[in-house]
Write an enzyme that holds these catalytic residues in place. Structure first.
Site, PDB file in Angstrom:
ATOM      1  N   GLY A 169      15.384  -3.871  36.398  1.00 46.02           N
ATOM      2  CA  GLY A 169      16.352  -3.009  37.053  1.00 46.02           C
ATOM      3  C   GLY A 169      16.574  -1.667  36.393  1.00 46.02           C
ATOM      4  N   GLY A 218       8.620   3.477  31.301  1.00 48.41           N
ATOM      5  CA  GLY A 218       8.780   2.063  31.026  1.00 48.41           C
ATOM      6  C   GLY A 218       9.762   1.379  31.951  1.00 48.41           C
ATOM      7  CB  SER A 265       5.695   0.597  29.359  1.00 51.04           C
ATOM      8  OG  SER A 265       5.437  -0.680  29.893  1.00 51.04           O
ATOM      9  CB  SER A 268      13.683  -2.684  31.393  1.00 47.11           C
ATOM     10  OG  SER A 268      14.558  -1.654  31.833  1.00 47.11           O
TER      11      SER A 268
END
Length: 460
Positions: A298, A294, A58, A296
């Site tokens: 893992g 942000g 993110s 993702s």
């Protein structure tokens, strides 16, 4: 600042908490440091290097917002125009403005909507599949919005005639000097790239993720962009320098950079920092940190810009627990390197708070949260309710297979604000204030909204 100070903290945390690999960078007053530790992929044993790439997650939302403002400066977009002017098939509401998309005040109820589509039509597919459900009226509340950023990405495609990945490359990567950034696994595999990991439920040791990235439909929200610490430092330095990149190219006007730092909505609760445009504006004492983290599959990244002290900090760790280390390093940089005094967020608890206004069931897209009372505390049970088999497959891969968490107890801090039980109160002085839960808009003795991690759910 020395490399050894960073290395020591990173190595100690990673070895004590089963984080396979971590990479971090700091730019401060003209000096730049990048430190890497551990393993990028436990399946191959590849080392985490200073130039190892990773999914931005993110953090991409700040890049997407930068793209939007570039088009605003050119007169192609108007922040106060309704989204439907450019996307006539947009069903979430004709009162949602372009500004609402990038300030997380749009109310689009789609935070777990994962259409599985690749290629040039991915964002069109996302927008076409959006329903009309909203959590609140535009501008009424603040709720972290993946959907809003994805709609913004599709809007950019329509007004520029350029696919989002190509636009990101041309309008951000190139002028900023992000020479090792891409938007596809096909490009990332040509160089050193880290993957995420999840704790094995039997051994608790990290195991590699079964999926590298989210579908292309999530690109503008953070599903696909990949790059290095040096690239994110360059992007952060561009915002430090009022829109001028380290290459000397102007990426944004100073006025646009200032508008991104402006408070556009404030929930006035410690767990939801004021929202700028793209940036979340974290108060640390009298200092404001522009930040975005942000997730993702893992892994977790972070980008922080501190304009008052000419500092950029960015990092990636390849397990979700690495966010604790990122918080530790950010607080260390602020206090030990910059001399910032961090205020106490929560001084004490209040056991006399009436819990009954918050009891009930709260929902958002494919998510149900049941709130009850147990032993004088709130107890929450979170249930994922997939819309179909495809949604379940994608979310399960993103979450590493664990889609049902055990009930969590919360202790009252004050009316409407609760802390997870068992945590030291100083945990919430830093970035991890997001672990707090708040309730809002009490009507007739019942809260209308719950906010956890910046995301709203609405009383069912």
């Amino acid at each position: 600042m020395t490399d050894n100070e960073l290395r020591e903290q990173i190595a100690t945390y990673c070895e004590s908490n089963n984080v396979p690999g971590f990479v971090a960078g700091v730019y401060h007053a003209g000096e730049q440091t990048v430190v890497a530790h551990g393993i990028a992929n436990v399946a191959t044993g590849a080392a985490m290097r200073e130039d190892t790439g990773f999914l931005f997650g993110s953090v991409t939302k700040v890049l997407t917002t930068t793209l939007v403002l570039r088009q605003v400066e050119r007169g192609v977009l108007d922040l106060d125009a309704p989204v439907v002017e450019h996307l006539p098939d947009f069903t979430a509401g004709d009162r949602i403005l372009v500004r609402h998309l990038v300030t997380h005040t749009n109310g689009i109820d789609a935070d777990l909507y994962f259409p599985d589509e690749k290629g040039r039509d991915a964002l069109r597919t996302y927008v076409d599949g959006l329903g009309s459900d909203t959590l609140f009226e535009p501008g009424e509340q603040l709720s972290y919005s993946n959907g809003g950023m994805i709609v913004a990405g599709r809007l950019l495609e329509v007004v520029t005639g350029t696919p989002f990945p190509d636009l990101l490359q041309r309008e951000v990567y190139a002028p900023v000097g992000m020479t090792n950034s891409s938007t596809s696994a096909e490009q990332a595999i040509l160089r050193s790239t880290a993957i995420g990991h999840f704790p094995d439920p039997r051994t608790r040791r990290p195991r590699p993720t079964g999926v590298f990235m989210l579908p292309d439909t999530w690109g503008p929200a953070g599903g696909t962009p990949i790059g290095t610490v040096a690239d994110l430092l360059a992007f952060g330095r561009t915002h430090l320098a009022n829109g001028v990149s380290p290459t000397g190219e102007r990426v944004l006007s100073a006025a646009s950079v200032a508008s991104m730092r402006q408070v556009w909505h404030d929930m006035r609760t410690p767990n939801v920092p004021p929202m700028g445009m793209g940036w979340v504006l974290y108060p640390f004492g009298d200092t404001t940190v522009l930040a975005m983290s942000g997730a993702s599959p893992g892994g977790v990244s972070i980008l922080c810009v501190v304009p008052e002290h000419d500092l950029v900090f960015t990092a990636f760790g390849n397990t979700s627990g690495a966010i604790m280390l990122q918080d530790q390093l950010l607080r260390w940089l602020l206090t030990e390197r910059l001399g910032v005094r961090i205020s106490t967020m929560i001084a004490d608890l209040d056991p006399d708070v009436d819990l009954t206004p918050y009891v009930g069931t709260y929902r958002s897209n494919q998510l149900r949260i049941d709130v009850g009372i147990a032993d004088g505390q709130l107890e929450e049970s979170v249930t994922y309710e997939p819309a179909d088999e495809s949604q379940e497959r994608i979310f399960t891969n993103f979450a590493g297979g664990a889609t049902q968490a055990p009930p969590q107890r919360y202790v009252p801090v004050r009316p409407g604000l609760f802390a997870p039980a068992g945590y030291p109160l100083d945990t919430f002085d830093g970035y991890l204030r997001l672990l707090l839960v708040s309730f809002h808009d009490v009507r007739d003795g019942q809260a209308r909204f719950r906010n956890g991690g910046g995301r709203l759910t609405r009383r069912a």
